[in-house]
Each structure stands twice: as C-alpha cells, then as structure tokens.
Design an enzyme around this catalytic site. Sequence first.
Site, PDB file in Angstrom:
ATOM      1  N   TYR A 101       0.872  -1.180   0.000  1.00  0.00           N
ATOM      2  CA  TYR A 101       0.000   0.000   0.000  1.00  0.00           C
ATOM      3  C   TYR A 101       0.901   1.219   0.000  1.00  0.00           C
ATOM      4  CZ  TYR A 101      -3.064   3.753   1.623  1.00  0.00           C
ATOM      5  OH  TYR A 101      -3.745   4.941   1.735  1.00  0.00           O
ATOM      6  N   GLU A 189      -3.825   7.389  -3.413  1.00  0.00           N
ATOM      7  CA  GLU A 189      -3.338   6.106  -2.910  1.00  0.00           C
ATOM      8  C   GLU A 189      -3.322   5.061  -4.004  1.00  0.00           C
ATOM      9  OE1 GLU A 189      -5.932   4.778   0.284  1.00  0.00           O
ATOM     10  OE2 GLU A 189      -7.062   3.538  -1.115  1.00  0.00           O
TER      11      GLU A 189
END
Length: 531
Positions: A101, A189
């Site tokens: 991530y 993101e």
Amino acid sequence: MKLHEYQAKLLFAREGIPIPKSGLANSPIEARQMAAEIGYPVVLKAQVLSGGRGKAGGIRLVRSEAEIETTANLILNSQIRGIPVQRLLVEKAVDFSREFYLGIVNDRTLAKPNLILSSTGGIEIEEVALTSPDNIEKAAINPLLGLQNYTVRALASRLEINSSLWKALQQIAAALWKLFDRLDATLVEINPLVVTPEGTLMALDGKMTIDDNALYRQKDFLELSDQIVETPTEQEARKFGLNYIQLNGNIGCMVNGAGLAMATMDCIQQAGSEPANFLDIGGGATADKVAAALSIIMKDPKVSSVLINIFGGITRCDEVAKGLASVINEIPRNLPIVVRLAGTNVEEGKKILEQYPQLLQANTLMSAAEIAVQESAGVGMTILLNENARILVQGITGREGLYHSERMYAYAKNIVAGTSPGHGGEWVLGDKVPVFDTVQDARESTQADTSVIFVPAYAAADAIMEAIEAEIRLIVCISEGIPTKDMLKVRALLEHTESRLIGPNSPGILSLAKPRPALSQVPSLSLEELA
C-alpha cells in the site's frame, strides 16, 4: 470530490506510474471489444465511488471470450452499496508476487500531508491499522519542501522491503506527491502496488480525492464529477455553492459554518432526534443563497421540521431573514421552521421574521433544537400549539363555536379567522376576527395554520377534509359522534398530506409549557395551558 479508479489511473499514467493496459466499457458488447484488444485474461471492475467492490461482486476475473458478455452484464445490472453500476474498467489481468500500500493523505493532527507505506496491500488500510499496525510506516511531509527520496527509503527500510525496489518506489512516491500537490488532492493512494514476476512495481488500483474548496482552480475536475452517486438535492446544492450532504434523520438543518453545523447536529441528537442533512451556507451568504438552501432542504421527503441556526459574522442576519421571507410563502410543504439568529444585524433580522408568524423563533441553539425536535415528533402542547399559532375556527358563528371562540380570544389573541358557509364578509369577536366562506379563503388571507372544528357530527368529516385540502398543519376536531365510514375517508386523505388531526371527540390539547395560546379554559372542551 472523489475520482473513479479509471480517472485516477489516467493521471497516474501521465506521471509515469506503471498501470495495466485497460479501457472503459459502458455495455457488455463494448467490454467484449475492449477485452479482445487487451488480450485475455482480463479483470472487469465496476466503476463506482464505493469501497467493498470485490466483496459485492463488482470485480471479476474473465479468462475467455465465452464469459465476457455474461459477466459484464451481471456487473452492469448490479448495485454496490445502493449505487448502480454504469461503467466497467476492462483491465489486463496481472500476475504478482507481493502487494504493498502506498498513499499520501492530509493529517489533520499534524497539519501536514502524511506519506503512508504498508507491506500489506490489497485490503483496506484501516483494516491493516487495526489488525497489523506493525506493517504500516508513516512520515510527515513538509509542504514547503515536498517529499524527499530519503523519506521513502526510510519507510521501505523499516518495513524490510527489498532494496532492489527502492528506486522504483521512490519514483512512484514522487509522482504521487506531484499529483497530490499540483491538483489540490486530499488523498492519493495505490492499493495494491504490486511486484510483478519481472520485478517491477505496478499500480493495480488507485484512488484520488480533490479538495472541493480548490475546485475553482481545478476546473477540469468539474467535468469529471460523478453525479450518479449524488442525490438530486446534492447536485442542486453544488450549483449554488452550498456544502450539502444528505443524511438519514428528519430534522432539516441550515447553518453557516461547518463547526456550528456540527454543533447544531449534536444538539439535535441531544434533543432526541437525528439531522436530515449537513448544510453549510458559508460566510457572506446572500438572500438568494438562503432561499435556495431552504428550497433544497424541503425537497427531502424525510424532513419533518427545519432548524435554521445563523451566527452573524460576515453573514448578516437581516440578509438571511430576507432570504427566508422571499421563499417562505412559496415552499410546497407546510413544515415547522425554527429560526435562531445571533450576531450581526440580529435585531433587524428578527423584525423581518416577525412578519411571518409561521417561522418559530428561538433565542438559544439548544432551545431551537428542542423545539424543532418537538415540532417534528408531534407530541405535547409546546409542539402543536405555541405563541406563533394562527388559529382558524370552523363553525365560528354557531352556538358552540362562538361561545368557545370568545373564551379562547379572551385568553389569547391567536384566533385570526373563522369560517361559516354563507357568512363570508362578517366579523365576530368584537369585529376583530373576519369570517370566510371557505377554509382556503381564510388560509390565503390570514396564513392560518391551525384549525379548531365546532360543527355538528354530520358535517364534521367534510370540515376536516376541507381543512386538509387547504393544507392546514394542525386540525383539532371537537365534534363527536361522527360515523365511522366518514372518518375512514378522512383517514385515507390524511395519509397523503402533512396535516395532523387531533380528534374527533377531542377536548382539546393540554400544554405543560409557557406558551400563552389556548383555545379555551373549559376543561371539558379545552385547549388549556398549565403554567
């Protein structure tokens, strides 16, 4: 403003972030054509602004042409968290050995952007924070200096990510920062950021959120706004520059300032109900903007009362009052509206509102919230009848109607009209109260919002229905002995209106609060107040 995955990935690609080959499809046929160009296997992804797409069946792997149209049709005819799927991202399936991530988000506590890197990707970062917090590393970014390569390397090192990936990781993080900074983003993101069999990094999913307050300088994004996920009222609010979010409660809110709006919603909850919306009209709101805001609130069918809380700073209370005055007689729904004004030009604002007795004024936020909740709930004398009620007496020239009207008027001067067919144009109660032939005429001339019915039983149902058709908010029927069949018709009509009926065979309404109005002081046929 949130961007779809495909929109975010287009921006990623422009900054050199590797993404799978993909294309957008609006139908099963387009999905088949796109998959043929990309090459199987492909992944079909529902493009909705909602999490949990995979669990909801919105992301599916398709290995051959034989499956593509059936699978695409299945997703396009589904809803994810109530949002209909209207577009698919057709994307080349990618093999990978590891998932990360990587994201940047504003940290309100630090008042700085935060770079977040996790060695566990592919699931919501919030879930990782709860279950595996050691797999997450963060670093604040000085907005004046920007993201530095050493910051990315430090996070990667602490998570024991192979150093062979650091250079690519730095490049992708730098590209995310460039997007974040240049486009006024509040979130960018990649989840997951995967390691391919060739040892390269690739973004398999992406999110971006743009600051609504910066859209005036990011105008290209206005055309990307996905109105599918906005309610019609949210779309209209955006046109007027109103910050509006529809919620699930029943108390409509109009407030200036986000902090005051949150406090107002807290007071509504403390008073025992839930807000129907968040609506911040902002500083310097004009009368037109206030009128638009009230109109938008009224379009929500769940709203059963409205609380307007204005603290005048840049926003002037008299401007707010003018906005309310300009629309109050045109709104389609007869709902209780509670107004609390404070600050700049408050006295001027209150004087304007005094001309509109249907607007209930309060001096404090908590009292305003309590009145709004009580009016909405429909219980108690302080809710149903207060000093602002404008009372119409149906059957005012009859023996009982005139007798009790005289006593009510002596107690409180709230009676503004009476009706009695054939007596229109007459005056009663010392020539102070006009008589009309119909309830509609009385309402239009006097803005009556409450009716008390003193007519014989055979005519009572007709009187009630006449009041309902005239959109009288509160109807108190004193008459007794009305046939059941007649009342069944009344009940059927009531179900489709905003009117509230007390009775028939009612002695009136009892108040335990301070408001002075009462229909009578006779307990057997009374609206009595206990001080």
